[in-house]
Structures are given as structure tokens and as C-alpha cells.
Scaffold this motif. Sequence first.
Motif, PDB file in Angstrom:
ATOM      1  N   ALA A   1       0.833  -1.201   0.000  1.00  9.43           N
ATOM      2  CA  ALA A   1       0.000   0.000   0.000  1.00  9.43           C
ATOM      3  C   ALA A   1       0.872   1.257   0.000  1.00  9.43           C
ATOM      4  N   VAL A   2       1.997   1.212   0.729  1.00  7.34           N
ATOM      5  CA  VAL A   2       2.931   2.345   0.709  1.00  7.34           C
ATOM      6  C   VAL A   2       3.480   2.534  -0.706  1.00  7.34           C
ATOM      7  N   VAL A   3       3.844   1.421  -1.349  1.00 13.66           N
ATOM      8  CA  VAL A   3       4.327   1.490  -2.729  1.00 13.66           C
ATOM      9  C   VAL A   3       3.270   2.115  -3.630  1.00 13.66           C
ATOM     10  N   ALA A   4       2.013   1.705  -3.438  1.00 15.89           N
ATOM     11  CA  ALA A   4       0.927   2.221  -4.273  1.00 15.89           C
ATOM     12  C   ALA A   4       0.696   3.710  -4.024  1.00 15.89           C
ATOM     13  N   LEU A   5       0.768   4.126  -2.770  1.00 15.30           N
ATOM     14  CA  LEU A   5       0.582   5.546  -2.455  1.00 15.30           C
ATOM     15  C   LEU A   5       1.638   6.412  -3.129  1.00 15.30           C
ATOM     16  N   ARG A   6       2.808   5.845  -3.353  1.00 20.76           N
ATOM     17  CA  ARG A   6       3.908   6.594  -3.961  1.00 20.76           C
ATOM     18  C   ARG A   6       3.968   6.414  -5.474  1.00 20.76           C
ATOM     19  N   SER A   7       3.000   5.684  -6.031  1.00 18.73           N
ATOM     20  CA  SER A   7       2.997   5.487  -7.483  1.00 18.73           C
ATOM     21  C   SER A   7       1.575   5.534  -8.026  1.00 18.73           C
ATOM     22  N   SER A   8       0.857   4.431  -7.923  1.00 14.51           N
ATOM     23  CA  SER A   8      -0.492   4.358  -8.464  1.00 14.51           C
ATOM     24  C   SER A   8      -1.313   3.359  -7.654  1.00 14.51           C
ATOM     25  N   ALA A   9      -2.579   3.702  -7.418  1.00 15.77           N
ATOM     26  CA  ALA A   9      -3.467   2.793  -6.700  1.00 15.77           C
ATOM     27  C   ALA A   9      -3.618   1.470  -7.418  1.00 15.77           C
ATOM     28  N   ALA A  10      -3.397   1.473  -8.735  1.00 14.29           N
ATOM     29  CA  ALA A  10      -3.522   0.235  -9.508  1.00 14.29           C
ATOM     30  C   ALA A  10      -2.509  -0.811  -9.061  1.00 14.29           C
ATOM     31  N   VAL A  11      -1.384  -0.380  -8.489  1.00 14.49           N
ATOM     32  CA  VAL A  11      -0.382  -1.329  -8.004  1.00 14.49           C
ATOM     33  C   VAL A  11      -0.999  -2.237  -6.940  1.00 14.49           C
TER      34      VAL A  11
END
Length: 332
Positions: free
Chosen positions: A125-135
Amino acid sequence: MSEPQVVASLHAAEAPRQGPPLDRRRLWKAAIKWPMYAVAVMPALIAAGWRLGRGLPMRLDQLLLFLLAAVLLLAWENLANDVFDDETGVDTHGKPHSVVALTGRRDRVAALANGALVLGLLVMAVVALRSSAAVLLLVLACCGLGYLYQGPPFRLGYRGLGEPLCWLAFGPCATAAALLALAPVAEAGGAAGVTIPWADALVLGGGPALATTLVLFCSHFHQVEEDATHGKRSPVVQLGSDRAATLVPWFVAATLAWEWAPVLLGWWPLTALLGAIGLPPARALIRLLREHHHVPERISGSKFLALRFQALNGLGLALGLALGPWLARAGH
């Protein structure tokens, strides 16, 4: 080390079936399955190599977080698989290195598995917050496919459908998530307007995912009788070990063909052919299963030969994609 020595060492690491009291340290080593985590990290490493080779920016912090989350999620998959297989009885006699068998506490193993799942999703979720919710959505889809494979009431792996689910999860879905996670926020789409790179993910991740699927396929050979007894209709149970063994060369050939086609089409540099460094263990695997597919004691380490092919093939491809353009520039 010769091929017979490699096979013998892999067999010893898996778990002895007969003889003196089992070495618990060796059983725990087999239960942890640390080499298996090569399948978790490969989609992100290949995506990183692809971005570097194309001269695109690549976020190292995102890569490290993605790798950590992937390892945690595969730990959930492995531990949950032990729990679910213990419930059906398929591991009762043939798998002394199951974490449930070693601890005798299915409830604690289930809690540990769920903890790894929650922590892995939080990191993702941290990765997604820093890139895209699709992650995060793509990774949740991968987890869903993993649950369909092993979890009740679905248990699609017991119906011989584990391999296609494995290919989808570790191929297009995981690779698309990694490509988005490693891209700058503007390129990944941010919170809105995201475009999932399905075409790139399919071309890039399809071949390595076939190698990952081969690892799962080979894990069935040494437990055909146990699986059949407990209603687990794996492809090897359905085909028989003899016919199933004839498919292994086709897995290897399809993996390399998938990865070499973009080179022939001029999409990838010639150095992408470095994935062929996985051929020696693939050759040993093909020979082992051709000659001893019907002798469980001889082939219990076959999935580790498949894993060695998967790891070397994926690392060679990632390195070849990353270095190709740099070497081309250095030659001018």
C-alpha cells in the motif's frame, strides 16, 4: 559439481523419506524454502532491468519496498498452503517438512501466515501511495489468484488449475504492478488516469512466468500417490508421471521462445538472450524426470532444479535487458 551431485544435494535438502530419525534442522531448512523466494522477486527485477535498458528512470526505493512486500506475500502463500493442505490430509504422511507438521500448531501457523499477508499488503500500500493505486489492486488480484489455488472452498489446485493461476499471478499481473511501481508518479498515472501496461507486462513477464509455473508443475512429481489418495488432481496425477515428464522440455522451450521472440523482432537487445544461462539445470531436470519420473525418492528435488532454471533464466534476462543498450553505446 556434476549433475548427479546437484540432484543428490537438492534431494537431501528437500527431506529424507526413510532411514534414521529425521534431522529437524534439515527439515526446517526445507520448510522455510528460502530458494523459492526467487519466484517472488523476479517480476520486479525483470521490470527494473527493462526500465534501465530503455533509459527510463527507475526508483530504487520503490524497488526495495516492492521486493520486501513480494517476499512477505509469498511467505503468506507458503504458510497458508501448509495450513490448507493439513486440513485436507494431503501432507499428513508425505511432507514431514510442513511447518504445521514441525510445530504441531496449525492455529499458530495460520496466524503467522495472516500476519505476513497483512504486513505485505501494508508495505505494498505504501508502494501504491507513492505510485499508483492500480499497483495495490493488481497485487490484490495476485493474492486472490493465490487463494483460489489453495483456499477453501475453491482449492482449484486440487482440480489441476494451479498452473494457469500461477502463470497469471506471476506473469502479467505481478509484472504490470512492478512496472507501475517503479515508474515516476507522473508516468504511473498517480491517483487518476492510470493506464495499466498490459502489453508490456505480457511480453516481459509471460516467459519468466512459464519458468515459475514449471516449478509448481515439478513439485507434484514426487507425491503422485499422496495427491491421488487425497483427491488432489494435479496435472501429474491426471496425466501420469510418464506423460507429464514429456511436457517439461516444452515448458523450457516455450519460456525461451517467449523471451527470444522480442529479440528476433528487434524489440530487445541481443543481450536479452542471457536468459539462456538457465539451460544447464533445465537439461538436468529433463534428464532426471525422463529417467526417474516413477521413483519418488529420486525426484523429490526436481522442483529445485526447476527453480534453479527459473532463477538463472530470470536474472540473465533482467541483466541482459539492463546492459544491452549500455554495451551497444560502449561499442561505438
